[in-house]
Design a protein around this motif. Structure first.
Motif, PDB file in Angstrom:
ATOM      1  N   PRO A   1     -28.706  -9.325   8.836  1.00 23.15           N
ATOM      2  CA  PRO A   1     -28.714  -8.643  10.001  1.00 23.15           C
ATOM      3  C   PRO A   1     -27.396  -8.503  10.521  1.00 23.15           C
ATOM      4  O   PRO A   1     -26.578  -9.100  10.569  1.00 23.15           O
ATOM      5  CB  PRO A   1     -29.588  -9.442  11.112  1.00 23.15           C
ATOM      6  CG  PRO A   1     -30.172 -10.446  10.284  1.00 23.15           C
ATOM      7  CD  PRO A   1     -29.288 -10.569   9.064  1.00 23.15           C
ATOM      8  N   VAL A   2     -27.202  -6.918  11.083  1.00 21.14           N
ATOM      9  CA  VAL A   2     -25.919  -6.375  11.705  1.00 21.14           C
ATOM     10  C   VAL A   2     -26.105  -6.147  13.182  1.00 21.14           C
ATOM     11  O   VAL A   2     -27.012  -5.575  13.641  1.00 21.14           O
ATOM     12  CB  VAL A   2     -25.471  -5.488  10.804  1.00 21.14           C
ATOM     13  CG1 VAL A   2     -26.151  -4.198  10.918  1.00 21.14           C
ATOM     14  CG2 VAL A   2     -24.142  -5.032  11.019  1.00 21.14           C
ATOM     15  N   ASP A   3     -24.885  -6.102  13.707  1.00 18.04           N
ATOM     16  CA  ASP A   3     -24.821  -5.393  15.231  1.00 18.04           C
ATOM     17  C   ASP A   3     -24.512  -4.073  14.878  1.00 18.04           C
ATOM     18  O   ASP A   3     -23.174  -3.884  14.490  1.00 18.04           O
ATOM     19  CB  ASP A   3     -23.758  -6.274  16.115  1.00 18.04           C
ATOM     20  CG  ASP A   3     -23.409  -5.523  16.999  1.00 18.04           C
ATOM     21  OD1 ASP A   3     -23.918  -4.280  17.499  1.00 18.04           O
ATOM     22  OD2 ASP A   3     -22.477  -5.850  18.083  1.00 18.04           O
ATOM     23  N   PRO A   4     -25.234  -2.972  14.853  1.00 19.49           N
ATOM     24  CA  PRO A   4     -24.880  -1.584  14.484  1.00 19.49           C
ATOM     25  C   PRO A   4     -23.523  -1.205  15.342  1.00 19.49           C
ATOM     26  O   PRO A   4     -23.079  -0.347  14.523  1.00 19.49           O
ATOM     27  CB  PRO A   4     -26.158  -0.824  14.713  1.00 19.49           C
ATOM     28  CG  PRO A   4     -27.646  -1.873  15.137  1.00 19.49           C
ATOM     29  CD  PRO A   4     -26.648  -3.292  15.415  1.00 19.49           C
ATOM     30  N   ALA A   5     -23.486  -1.559  16.512  1.00 15.77           N
ATOM     31  CA  ALA A   5     -22.387  -1.047  16.987  1.00 15.77           C
ATOM     32  C   ALA A   5     -21.072  -1.337  16.443  1.00 15.77           C
ATOM     33  O   ALA A   5     -19.776  -0.781  16.915  1.00 15.77           O
ATOM     34  CB  ALA A   5     -22.370  -1.272  18.724  1.00 15.77           C
TER      35      ALA A   5
ATOM     36  N   TRP B   1     -27.067  11.875   9.358  1.00 11.84           N
ATOM     37  CA  TRP B   1     -26.828  10.876  10.744  1.00 11.84           C
ATOM     38  C   TRP B   1     -28.097   9.925  11.082  1.00 11.84           C
ATOM     39  O   TRP B   1     -29.208  10.693  10.669  1.00 11.84           O
ATOM     40  CB  TRP B   1     -26.488  11.509  11.740  1.00 11.84           C
ATOM     41  CG  TRP B   1     -24.940  12.177  11.536  1.00 11.84           C
ATOM     42  CD1 TRP B   1     -24.563  13.273  11.014  1.00 11.84           C
ATOM     43  CD2 TRP B   1     -23.653  11.551  11.882  1.00 11.84           C
ATOM     44  NE1 TRP B   1     -23.232  13.597  10.711  1.00 11.84           N
ATOM     45  CE2 TRP B   1     -22.715  12.304  11.449  1.00 11.84           C
ATOM     46  CE3 TRP B   1     -23.402  10.283  12.451  1.00 11.84           C
ATOM     47  CZ2 TRP B   1     -21.472  12.258  11.786  1.00 11.84           C
ATOM     48  CZ3 TRP B   1     -22.091  10.045  12.774  1.00 11.84           C
ATOM     49  CH2 TRP B   1     -21.099  10.928  12.241  1.00 11.84           C
ATOM     50  N   THR B   2     -27.777   8.676  11.473  1.00  5.29           N
ATOM     51  CA  THR B   2     -29.182   8.301  12.059  1.00  5.29           C
ATOM     52  C   THR B   2     -28.543   7.184  13.060  1.00  5.29           C
ATOM     53  O   THR B   2     -27.278   6.830  13.111  1.00  5.29           O
ATOM     54  CB  THR B   2     -29.654   6.957  10.944  1.00  5.29           C
ATOM     55  OG1 THR B   2     -30.897   6.757  11.208  1.00  5.29           O
ATOM     56  CG2 THR B   2     -28.741   6.050  10.382  1.00  5.29           C
ATOM     57  N   GLY B   3     -29.431   6.888  14.087  1.00  5.61           N
ATOM     58  CA  GLY B   3     -29.293   5.969  15.234  1.00  5.61           C
ATOM     59  C   GLY B   3     -28.857   4.550  14.873  1.00  5.61           C
ATOM     60  O   GLY B   3     -29.360   4.135  13.794  1.00  5.61           O
ATOM     61  N   HIS B   4     -28.226   3.865  15.918  1.00  7.43           N
ATOM     62  CA  HIS B   4     -27.889   2.250  15.638  1.00  7.43           C
ATOM     63  C   HIS B   4     -29.190   1.644  15.431  1.00  7.43           C
ATOM     64  O   HIS B   4     -29.470   0.602  14.735  1.00  7.43           O
ATOM     65  CB  HIS B   4     -27.387   1.937  16.784  1.00  7.43           C
ATOM     66  CG  HIS B   4     -26.035   2.219  16.915  1.00  7.43           C
ATOM     67  ND1 HIS B   4     -24.979   2.063  17.839  1.00  7.43           N
ATOM     68  CD2 HIS B   4     -25.014   2.857  15.895  1.00  7.43           C
ATOM     69  CE1 HIS B   4     -23.721   2.317  17.526  1.00  7.43           C
ATOM     70  NE2 HIS B   4     -23.656   2.822  16.482  1.00  7.43           N
ATOM     71  N   ALA B   5     -30.459   2.069  16.103  1.00  3.64           N
ATOM     72  CA  ALA B   5     -31.748   1.285  15.978  1.00  3.64           C
ATOM     73  C   ALA B   5     -32.273   1.264  14.421  1.00  3.64           C
ATOM     74  O   ALA B   5     -33.026   0.558  14.071  1.00  3.64           O
ATOM     75  CB  ALA B   5     -32.830   1.920  16.852  1.00  3.64           C
ATOM     76  N   ARG B   6     -31.818   2.237  13.743  1.00  7.87           N
ATOM     77  CA  ARG B   6     -32.084   2.410  12.326  1.00  7.87           C
ATOM     78  C   ARG B   6     -31.249   1.880  11.181  1.00  7.87           C
ATOM     79  O   ARG B   6     -31.418   1.681  10.023  1.00  7.87           O
ATOM     80  CB  ARG B   6     -32.478   3.952  11.710  1.00  7.87           C
ATOM     81  CG  ARG B   6     -33.825   4.443  12.554  1.00  7.87           C
ATOM     82  CD  ARG B   6     -33.968   5.714  11.840  1.00  7.87           C
ATOM     83  NE  ARG B   6     -35.222   6.136  12.939  1.00  7.87           N
ATOM     84  CZ  ARG B   6     -35.043   7.008  14.051  1.00  7.87           C
ATOM     85  NH1 ARG B   6     -33.832   7.250  14.549  1.00  7.87           N
ATOM     86  NH2 ARG B   6     -36.181   7.502  14.511  1.00  7.87           N
ATOM     87  N   VAL B   7     -30.345   1.095  11.829  1.00  2.00           N
ATOM     88  CA  VAL B   7     -29.322   0.235  10.867  1.00  2.00           C
ATOM     89  C   VAL B   7     -29.596  -1.080  10.958  1.00  2.00           C
ATOM     90  O   VAL B   7     -29.402  -1.810  12.162  1.00  2.00           O
ATOM     91  CB  VAL B   7     -27.792   0.298  11.360  1.00  2.00           C
ATOM     92  CG1 VAL B   7     -26.905  -0.420  10.518  1.00  2.00           C
ATOM     93  CG2 VAL B   7     -27.507   1.745  11.554  1.00  2.00           C
TER      94      VAL B   7
END
Length: 116
Positions: free
Chosen positions: A40-44, A87-93
């Motif tokens: 699991p990653v912090d997308p930011a 492109w994709t939002g952080h919620a999808r990382v």
């Protein structure tokens, strides 16, 4: 639901997962059937050059971050052959690749999401 969808669900729930993806779009970074570890990653915190498990336009990929739009909270995803997936939002990382065939990936400090 494909294999990567299942892996994404587990990683999004906080699990670190080892699996063998197929395909050649990430060679030579990841070759077909290489054993990879995704956590699991912090997308930011992701940066261009990181390999992430992500959903783009309805499909799940284990691909490169090719650009980051921190203000917009999104990342651009590409394979290692120059094809941009979008492109994709952080919620999808969902996760970041931490190892390929036992070799640690670089620049992981501060990117992993704490396990519950």
């Amino acid at each position: 639901m494909g294999m990567l969808d299942s892996v994404a669900t587990r990683v999004a729930a906080g699990a670190t997962v080892r699996f063998r993806p197929t395909g050649n779009s990430m060679a030579p970074l990841i070759r077909s059937r290489d054993l990879v570890t995704v956590a699991p990653v912090d997308p930011a915190a992701v940066q261009a050059g990181d390999i992430v498990l992500v959903r783009v336009a309805g499909a799940v990929y284990l691909h490169l971050v090719s650009a980051v739009d921190a203000t917009g909270g999104r990342v651009q995803i590409s394979n290692n052959r120059g094809r941009v997936n979008g492109w994709t939002g952080h919620a999808r990382v969902f996760g970041i690749c931490t190892e390929v065939e036992g070799a640690a990936r670089p620049r992981l400090d501060g990117k992993l999401r704490c396990q519950p």
